[in-house]
Design an enzyme around this catalytic site. Sequence first.
Site, PDB file in Angstrom:
ATOM      1  N   HIS A   7     -11.374  -4.251   8.939  1.00  0.00           N
ATOM      2  CA  HIS A   7     -11.721  -4.622   7.824  1.00  0.00           C
ATOM      3  C   HIS A   7     -12.948  -3.833   7.472  1.00  0.00           C
ATOM      4  O   HIS A   7     -13.828  -4.151   6.406  1.00  0.00           O
ATOM      5  CB  HIS A   7     -11.965  -6.164   6.740  1.00  0.00           C
ATOM      6  CG  HIS A   7     -10.139  -6.543   6.588  1.00  0.00           C
ATOM      7  ND1 HIS A   7      -9.637  -7.343   7.502  1.00  0.00           N
ATOM      8  CD2 HIS A   7      -9.568  -6.898   5.279  1.00  0.00           C
ATOM      9  CE1 HIS A   7      -8.565  -8.037   6.996  1.00  0.00           C
ATOM     10  NE2 HIS A   7      -8.625  -7.963   5.908  1.00  0.00           N
ATOM     11  N   GLU A  15       0.464  -1.359  -0.007  1.00  0.00           N
ATOM     12  CA  GLU A  15       0.353   0.151  -0.033  1.00  0.00           C
ATOM     13  C   GLU A  15       1.250   1.522  -0.137  1.00  0.00           C
ATOM     14  O   GLU A  15       0.327   2.281  -0.726  1.00  0.00           O
ATOM     15  CB  GLU A  15      -0.843   0.110   1.127  1.00  0.00           C
ATOM     16  CG  GLU A  15      -1.790  -0.846   1.231  1.00  0.00           C
ATOM     17  CD  GLU A  15      -1.934  -2.138   1.381  1.00  0.00           C
ATOM     18  OE1 GLU A  15      -0.643  -2.413   1.724  1.00  0.00           O
ATOM     19  OE2 GLU A  15      -2.756  -3.159   1.212  1.00  0.00           O
TER      20      GLU A  15
END
Lengths: 327, 329
Positions: free
Chosen positions: B134, B65
């Site tokens: 998440h 990321e």
Amino acid sequence: MSKTATAASQNAALLNQFYRDMLLIRRFEERAGQLYGMGLIGGFCHLYIGQEAVVVGMQAATEPGDQVITAYRDHGHMLACGMEPAGVMAELTGRSGGYSKGKGGSMHMFSREKNFYGGHGIVGAQVPLGTGLAFANRYRGNDRVSLTYFGDGAANQGQVYESFNMAAVWKLPVVYVIENNQYAMGTAISRSTSETHLYKRGVSFNIPGEEVDGMDVEAVYAAGRKAVEHCRAGNGPYILEMRTYRYRGHSMSDPAKYRTKEEVQEMREKHDPIEGLRTKILAAGAADEAALKALDKEIKDTVSAAAEFAQMSPEPDPKELWTEIYA
Amino acid sequence: MNAPTKISFSQGINMALDEALAADPNVFLLGEDIADAQGGGVFKATLGLSAKHGTDRVRSTPISEQAIVGAAVGAAITGMRPVAEIMFMNFLTVCMDQLVNHAAKLRFMSGGLTSVPLTIRCGTGAGVGFGGQHSDMLEAWFAHVPGMKVVTASNPADAKGLLLSAIEDDDPTLFIENVAMYAAQGAPPEPGYKVPLGKAAIRRAGGDVTIITYGRPVGEVEAVAETLAAEGISAEVIDLRTIAPFDEAAVLNSVAKTGRAVIVHEAVKAFGVGAEISSRIHEELFGQLKSPVKRVGSKYSPVPFSPPLEQAFLYSRAEIAAAVKATMG
């Protein structure tokens, strides 16, 4: 002129250019240090003195349009890219005439015109950005190369390795220039780093790496040309570890008590990149004492003018606080 | 082929990306598994785009990321318009440095010499059993950073129109997609349809109380407003669409009219976007308020996995209705 004579003349011109560019950085940084001592520059101020051969040799190896991005020890990189000393110095003093209008400071200046993309203050974080510059080059299909500089300290940051992998897997044209000045802030590389030969850091990514004497501008230039050509030819990234040394502390507020005065003195006396080149220029007859003296004077005048501008340029208007946050 | 009568939220996203890719060669997509060979995105939002626009422009990345967002920022400062997909909003914590210290600040710190026309898409949301790492709604974190824009959509047409505007915008914009809504259906937008950033939509007009919300809760709030209408309470429903900078004029005008306000979001209530909006209402309209502003959010807990716990965590229609009634005294 014969072929040999032409080459010699070109080489003399190159040596003189190296000398001029390194001396400008040296004198600029010395003056910045003075202005800091006088209280005219506040905040952070990371001087590049001692490392001049790295950026000057690398810049000479580039072509117009190639990009440069680095961390916070960035004044030398900006001058090498051709940015105006007055605009850089005025940013150090936080004035409206600075490159970032006083809104960035020593660590945050940019020039799209000169292909300088900062000036970044988070250790290692410019490495993904420099990889992105290279991505844009590859995407656009131009043949530009990104020179992405970082230090031995940043070499221990995780995002560097995400970038290495991405650059290698996509064959991005980026030269990772590791300026190993032996100290990550106050910690010697041997204390912080398990493998101190940083040019090997690309091995597990299949990125070729090379160790270079970063105190020798000609060595830097030769290695830089090879690395830049490797990237320009579409072969993917390249790592150059520049073995160099900063004479001053990490920043102006660092008295550098983690190393001996003798160590610094030895580097200054025996390995100084500017003195070394001066001797070589005189020996080769590339310039005489009088020419070098004239150059010295010219650079002093340029730096004095920059310092003058940096003190005369007005403070930013308070309304600047509200501009350039959004488009 | 006839135009569809309905499209899903993820089709709305896909349409915006497709139009942006077709319109501007500077637009490209980066993200994990986003190309068709890798599945067209874990939520299929990019399905078919690499086949149409090529894998150079719709590019599956390593699971990195920081490098994804960092490279996108680097490309953006040269004038490109990257759209990076960060699969889940919680993964933004991994690349927070690139977003907060770089994307958001480079324009200002360069005195306007550079800009970051970057769009980050991310999915998130509770209610689907994805657990604590998440599901978080972290919009307040990014709304707190000058230089960032934060956008979310409550229906497929808005998803398309807002995302297209975000990509064309010259500032870094975080586009939040609620994973529970990807399959939600709605009216299809016309080609070229855009929703301007910074402008709220009044979803329902009313005179007694203003309910300010955004994203998935918009539908819940509309349903509650319908029920309340039967009880004689007339609620005005504002869908912010852009969370930061939010449409203060729309909010203040409405509350000046109704004298009552409730803010609803899926993010946990404490230190949330609702606190800022409530504070702004009190600062500007204190003398005109008929009752204190109320907030509804999820409980101050990590998002749990077990379905009953997860439902207990989430805000509810009953809580929204109770908050509205509390403002009515």
